[in-house]
Design a protein around this motif. Structure first.
Motif, PDB file in Angstrom:
ATOM      1  N   LEU A 164       6.639 -15.858   5.729  1.00 38.23           N
ATOM      2  CA  LEU A 164       6.667 -14.615   4.966  1.00 38.23           C
ATOM      3  C   LEU A 164       5.337 -13.875   5.008  1.00 38.23           C
ATOM      4  O   LEU A 164       5.290 -12.659   4.863  1.00 38.23           O
ATOM      5  CB  LEU A 164       7.019 -14.908   3.504  1.00 38.23           C
ATOM      6  CG  LEU A 164       8.497 -15.087   3.140  1.00 38.23           C
ATOM      7  CD1 LEU A 164       8.626 -15.448   1.681  1.00 38.23           C
ATOM      8  CD2 LEU A 164       9.282 -13.831   3.445  1.00 38.23           C
ATOM      9  N   LYS A 165       4.223 -14.611   5.217  1.00 35.81           N
ATOM     10  CA  LYS A 165       2.914 -13.980   5.209  1.00 35.81           C
ATOM     11  C   LYS A 165       2.763 -12.972   6.336  1.00 35.81           C
ATOM     12  O   LYS A 165       1.947 -12.056   6.259  1.00 35.81           O
ATOM     13  CB  LYS A 165       1.823 -15.043   5.301  1.00 35.81           C
ATOM     14  CG  LYS A 165       1.766 -15.974   4.094  1.00 35.81           C
ATOM     15  CD  LYS A 165       0.646 -16.990   4.223  1.00 35.81           C
ATOM     16  CE  LYS A 165       0.591 -17.899   2.989  1.00 35.81           C
ATOM     17  NZ  LYS A 165      -0.486 -18.900   3.080  1.00 35.81           N
ATOM     18  N   GLN A 166       3.558 -13.134   7.405  1.00 35.67           N
ATOM     19  CA  GLN A 166       3.478 -12.209   8.531  1.00 35.67           C
ATOM     20  C   GLN A 166       4.389 -10.984   8.350  1.00 35.67           C
ATOM     21  O   GLN A 166       4.282 -10.024   9.102  1.00 35.67           O
ATOM     22  CB  GLN A 166       3.866 -12.931   9.820  1.00 35.67           C
ATOM     23  CG  GLN A 166       2.984 -14.132  10.132  1.00 35.67           C
ATOM     24  CD  GLN A 166       3.408 -14.788  11.434  1.00 35.67           C
ATOM     25  OE1 GLN A 166       3.636 -14.104  12.429  1.00 35.67           O
ATOM     26  NE2 GLN A 166       3.532 -16.097  11.421  1.00 35.67           N
ATOM     27  N   VAL A 167       5.264 -11.058   7.376  1.00 33.01           N
ATOM     28  CA  VAL A 167       6.245  -9.989   7.178  1.00 33.01           C
ATOM     29  C   VAL A 167       5.656  -8.900   6.291  1.00 33.01           C
ATOM     30  O   VAL A 167       5.018  -9.182   5.274  1.00 33.01           O
ATOM     31  CB  VAL A 167       7.530 -10.546   6.539  1.00 33.01           C
ATOM     32  CG1 VAL A 167       8.533  -9.426   6.301  1.00 33.01           C
ATOM     33  CG2 VAL A 167       8.136 -11.624   7.426  1.00 33.01           C
ATOM     34  N   LYS A 168       5.864  -7.644   6.675  1.00 34.35           N
ATOM     35  CA  LYS A 168       5.349  -6.504   5.919  1.00 34.35           C
ATOM     36  C   LYS A 168       6.529  -5.732   5.341  1.00 34.35           C
ATOM     37  O   LYS A 168       7.310  -5.135   6.084  1.00 34.35           O
ATOM     38  CB  LYS A 168       4.518  -5.592   6.823  1.00 34.35           C
ATOM     39  CG  LYS A 168       3.383  -6.298   7.571  1.00 34.35           C
ATOM     40  CD  LYS A 168       2.691  -5.329   8.505  1.00 34.35           C
ATOM     41  CE  LYS A 168       1.606  -6.030   9.315  1.00 34.35           C
ATOM     42  NZ  LYS A 168       2.194  -6.930  10.343  1.00 34.35           N
ATOM     43  N   LEU A 169       6.668  -5.771   4.028  1.00 37.29           N
ATOM     44  CA  LEU A 169       7.729  -5.020   3.366  1.00 37.29           C
ATOM     45  C   LEU A 169       7.235  -3.595   3.098  1.00 37.29           C
ATOM     46  O   LEU A 169       6.203  -3.392   2.463  1.00 37.29           O
ATOM     47  CB  LEU A 169       8.131  -5.691   2.046  1.00 37.29           C
ATOM     48  CG  LEU A 169       8.790  -7.068   2.146  1.00 37.29           C
ATOM     49  CD1 LEU A 169       9.217  -7.541   0.762  1.00 37.29           C
ATOM     50  CD2 LEU A 169       9.973  -7.056   3.091  1.00 37.29           C
ATOM     51  N   VAL A 170       7.979  -2.631   3.589  1.00 39.54           N
ATOM     52  CA  VAL A 170       7.584  -1.228   3.450  1.00 39.54           C
ATOM     53  C   VAL A 170       7.662  -0.807   1.980  1.00 39.54           C
ATOM     54  O   VAL A 170       8.634  -1.124   1.277  1.00 39.54           O
ATOM     55  CB  VAL A 170       8.495  -0.327   4.312  1.00 39.54           C
ATOM     56  CG1 VAL A 170       8.154   1.142   4.104  1.00 39.54           C
ATOM     57  CG2 VAL A 170       8.353  -0.698   5.781  1.00 39.54           C
ATOM     58  N   ILE A 183       7.709  -5.312  10.431  1.00 39.13           N
ATOM     59  CA  ILE A 183       7.832  -4.249   9.440  1.00 39.13           C
ATOM     60  C   ILE A 183       9.303  -4.116   9.066  1.00 39.13           C
ATOM     61  O   ILE A 183      10.147  -3.848   9.919  1.00 39.13           O
ATOM     62  CB  ILE A 183       7.307  -2.910  10.001  1.00 39.13           C
ATOM     63  CG1 ILE A 183       5.832  -3.042  10.389  1.00 39.13           C
ATOM     64  CG2 ILE A 183       7.487  -1.795   8.976  1.00 39.13           C
ATOM     65  CD1 ILE A 183       5.282  -1.828  11.102  1.00 39.13           C
ATOM     66  N   THR A 184       9.620  -4.306   7.790  1.00 36.99           N
ATOM     67  CA  THR A 184      11.023  -4.367   7.384  1.00 36.99           C
ATOM     68  C   THR A 184      11.164  -4.066   5.896  1.00 36.99           C
ATOM     69  O   THR A 184      10.189  -3.700   5.232  1.00 36.99           O
ATOM     70  CB  THR A 184      11.601  -5.766   7.720  1.00 36.99           C
ATOM     71  OG1 THR A 184      12.994  -5.779   7.434  1.00 36.99           O
ATOM     72  CG2 THR A 184      10.919  -6.854   6.916  1.00 36.99           C
ATOM     73  N   SER A 219       1.320   1.258  -2.526  1.00 33.32           N
ATOM     74  CA  SER A 219       0.175   0.632  -1.875  1.00 33.32           C
ATOM     75  C   SER A 219      -0.505   1.640  -0.967  1.00 33.32           C
ATOM     76  O   SER A 219       0.118   2.596  -0.502  1.00 33.32           O
ATOM     77  CB  SER A 219       0.622  -0.596  -1.056  1.00 33.32           C
ATOM     78  OG  SER A 219       1.470  -0.198   0.007  1.00 33.32           O
ATOM     79  N   LYS A 220      -1.777   1.435  -0.710  1.00 29.55           N
ATOM     80  CA  LYS A 220      -2.530   2.343   0.150  1.00 29.55           C
ATOM     81  C   LYS A 220      -2.020   2.285   1.588  1.00 29.55           C
ATOM     82  O   LYS A 220      -1.975   3.290   2.285  1.00 29.55           O
ATOM     83  CB  LYS A 220      -4.009   1.983   0.111  1.00 29.55           C
ATOM     84  CG  LYS A 220      -4.678   2.259  -1.222  1.00 29.55           C
ATOM     85  CD  LYS A 220      -6.150   1.895  -1.180  1.00 29.55           C
ATOM     86  CE  LYS A 220      -6.818   2.159  -2.526  1.00 29.55           C
ATOM     87  NZ  LYS A 220      -8.255   1.773  -2.504  1.00 29.55           N
ATOM     88  N   ALA A 221      -1.638   1.079   2.027  1.00 31.32           N
ATOM     89  CA  ALA A 221      -1.215   0.912   3.419  1.00 31.32           C
ATOM     90  C   ALA A 221       0.241   1.303   3.644  1.00 31.32           C
ATOM     91  O   ALA A 221       0.649   1.576   4.769  1.00 31.32           O
ATOM     92  CB  ALA A 221      -1.429  -0.539   3.857  1.00 31.32           C
ATOM     93  N   GLY A 222       1.041   1.318   2.571  1.00 34.46           N
ATOM     94  CA  GLY A 222       2.454   1.653   2.726  1.00 34.46           C
ATOM     95  C   GLY A 222       3.331   0.444   2.914  1.00 34.46           C
ATOM     96  O   GLY A 222       4.523   0.590   3.208  1.00 34.46           O
ATOM     97  N   TYR A 223       2.798  -0.764   2.714  1.00 32.68           N
ATOM     98  CA  TYR A 223       3.592  -1.985   2.801  1.00 32.68           C
ATOM     99  C   TYR A 223       2.776  -3.106   2.192  1.00 32.68           C
ATOM    100  O   TYR A 223       1.554  -2.993   2.006  1.00 32.68           O
ATOM    101  CB  TYR A 223       3.964  -2.331   4.258  1.00 32.68           C
ATOM    102  CG  TYR A 223       2.829  -2.168   5.199  1.00 32.68           C
ATOM    103  CD1 TYR A 223       1.900  -3.175   5.356  1.00 32.68           C
ATOM    104  CD2 TYR A 223       2.662  -0.981   5.898  1.00 32.68           C
ATOM    105  CE1 TYR A 223       0.822  -3.007   6.179  1.00 32.68           C
ATOM    106  CE2 TYR A 223       1.587  -0.802   6.729  1.00 32.68           C
ATOM    107  CZ  TYR A 223       0.658  -1.829   6.869  1.00 32.68           C
ATOM    108  OH  TYR A 223      -0.422  -1.647   7.690  1.00 32.68           O
ATOM    109  N   ILE A 224       3.430  -4.208   1.863  1.00 37.66           N
ATOM    110  CA  ILE A 224       2.766  -5.361   1.269  1.00 37.66           C
ATOM    111  C   ILE A 224       3.291  -6.627   1.930  1.00 37.66           C
ATOM    112  O   ILE A 224       4.413  -6.644   2.450  1.00 37.66           O
ATOM    113  CB  ILE A 224       3.014  -5.443  -0.252  1.00 37.66           C
ATOM    114  CG1 ILE A 224       4.507  -5.337  -0.552  1.00 37.66           C
ATOM    115  CG2 ILE A 224       2.240  -4.375  -0.993  1.00 37.66           C
ATOM    116  CD1 ILE A 224       4.833  -5.478  -2.024  1.00 37.66           C
TER     117      ILE A 224
END
Length: 537
Positions: free
Chosen positions: A109-115, A334-335, A75-80
């Motif tokens: 889950l919408k607030q969680v960012k998987l690296v 971020i996790t 991904s461009k941001a580095g997480y999804i």
């Protein structure tokens, strides 16, 4: 812009049954937003419908969190967002993971960012130069060769050990059996540890202990010291068996690794074949104790090469990145999935030590396929004990010349290396013809060809291994552990009865028994494949 420290309520705790909410960022808190349209995509070489072998199967609770392509997606941001990344475990029965089935947790889950990896991320092992990846593949395969080589090298001079310690052939055979048992136990411990802490620490430390235990083998004053040291050599030397296949899967995507996996599959068979060849000439010229000194030197060289292997395990690399980003941004959301849905120690023990035996008892497909692969493994070790009887006792060859008889097996391994990549391409064509969704039974083509030519053992082993992985996508780790248990058990048992078997039945009938067993197992892949055809018709 300030960075606030992490508070007591973390994202991981938010998915605990006792938690009620996810903490919101404080004023001035640095957050990382995902750009529109940047939810990530798989590289062209990755087939998301096939199990990702770099997924931490043994330490992640897929019942709660399901699967994710987090470790392969870019991904461009580095997480999804986690709610877009998680998906059900591939199965005939569609079942949502617990966290997606619960509406309240799904919202969180919408607030969680998987690296994830960045596009063209230089830290992603699959973006490394091909030459470097082939170097790592070569070292991984060589490490397996060196350990497998050690199991059989003593077969080059059994007579010297028997004469020195005044023991029978069966007792000396234990020096091979106990090392194979160590191979069966070691991966059950090292595999989950490597998922938690990465592969790199376990490439070197256990290998060094293995090298050290070669010293009491060479200096043994009694048979007990030799046998105990050989078992410990197997236990600590099992690292390559636990790590090499995973490391190859780390650096090659699942549509790229045909020949690399074939090379790895050949290593456990090529190594034991080289052992008696080298051991025979060493024992004949300078004595059986030098067998272990030479093996120790070989292992030392390989250990130095293994020390050059970097961390290749995607979950370990991304976990380190997630921790760094949390510290830099103060954002607890971020996790990685492994952190979010980590199994407890009890669950990990069940996964590695209990479930494999449950699956052996309840999954006939797994049991039969594992028995088939194990027969080939057992047959290989049967050669080590039957060849001396046939060629040394029967034809009067010395140990060195008898060892050269194993070159026939090396020829079979070489043919398998030639055939296996073509079978992989055939599998990919079959998958494309079915809209990208191949059946596990499409992996059986190699077995259906190779079962008629038992010496080409790698074709059978590769096909059986791939079939087990595809047939049990939700329990890959347990299924492979079950296969290791069966394989090691049969491999360890074979040396104990093969010599009396050939002496009592005679060379012709003893060899024929193995041929009859091989014939009896030929229908297994055809039955499984025809069952698929009947279901579709």
């Amino acid at each position: 812009m300030s960075v606030t420290p992490r508070s007591e309520t973390t994202t991981m705790e938010a998915f605990d049954d006792t938690a009620t909410a996810v903490e919101k960022p404080a004023p001035g808190h640095v957050t990382l937003s995902v750009e529109p349209g940047a939810h990530g995509h798989n590289p062209p070489s990755h087939d998301p419908d096939r199990p990702d072998l770099s997924f931490p199967f043994q330490t992640t609770d897929v019942e709660r969190g399901g699967f994710t392509d987090e470790y392969r997606i870019t991904s461009k941001a580095g997480y999804i967002p986690a709610d877009l990344a998680l998906r059900p475990v591939p199965s005939h029965y569609h079942k949502l993971p617990a966290v997606l089935a619960d509406p309240e947790k799904a919202v969180r889950l919408k607030q969680v960012k998987l690296v994830t990896w960045y596009e063209n991320d230089p830290e992603d092992p699959r973006n490394w130069r091909n030459a470097y990846k082939w170097y790592i593949t070569f070292v991984c395969a060589l490490s397996v060769v060196s350990i497998a080589f050690a199991t059989a090298i003593i077969a080059g001079d059994f007579g010297g050990v028997m004469e020195e310690f005044h023991v029978s052939e069966v007792v000396v055979a234990l020096s091979v059996s106990l090392m194979i048992i160590g191979f069966g136990i070691g991966p059950l411990i090292l595999a989950p540890l490597s998922e938690l802490h990465g592969r790199r620490p376990f490439w070197v430390a256990p290998f060094l202990v293995y090298i050290i235990f070669n010293i009491p083998c060479a200096l043994a004053k009694n048979i007990g010291t030799l046998l105990v040291s050989r078992f410990l050599c197997g236990l600590f030397g099992s690292g390559p068996f636990a790590l090499a296949g995973g490391a190859i899967a780390d650096i090659w995507d699942n549509n790229e690794r045909g020949f690399a996996v074939a090379l790895f599959a050949a290593a456990p068979y090529g190594g034991p074949v080289l052992g008696p060849i080298v051991g025979g000439f060493i024992g004949e010229t300078i004595g059986w104790r030098w067998i272990f000194w030479v093996n120790m030197i070989f292992a030392g060289v390989v250990a130095c090469l293994c020390a050059t292997i970097p961390e290749t395990y995607a979950p370990a690399i991304l976990l380190k990145r997630a921790k760094r980003l949390r510290e830099e941004t103060g954002d607890p959301h971020i996790t990685t999935e492994q952190e979010l849905f980590k199994k407890s120690l009890k669950e990990i023990v069940i996964e590695t030590a209990v479930r494999p035996f449950q699956m052996i008892a309840t999954e006939p497909i797994l049991t039969l396929m594992s028995l088939y692969a194990s027969l080939i493994y057992g047959l290989l070790y049967a050669f080590f004990f039957s060849f001396p009887i046939v060629f040394s006792e029967g034809y009067g060859y010395n140990d060195g010349i008898t060892g050269l008889m194993f070159c026939s097996v090396l020829i079979g391994v070489g043919l398998a290396l030639f055939v296996t990549p073509r079978l992989e391409r055939n599998y990919i064509r079959r998958a494309q013809a079915k809209g990208g969704h191949a059946d596990p039974e499409d992996r059986l083509i190699g077995m259906m060809i190779g079962c008629w030519f038992i010496p080409i053992v790698v074709v059978l082993y590769f096909s059986a291994n791939a079939y087990i992985i595809d047939a049990f996508p939700g329990y890959v780790a347990s299924a492979l552990a079950a296969k290791i248990v069966i394989r090691s058990g049969l491999g360890a048992a074979t040396p104990l009865f093969i010599t009396p078997m050939f002496h009592n039945l005679g060379n012709g009938w003893a060899a024929s028994v193995w041929g009859f067993i091989s014939l009896a197992l030929i229908p297994i892949p055809f039955c499984f494949y025809s069952d698929l055809t009947m279901q579709k018709s």
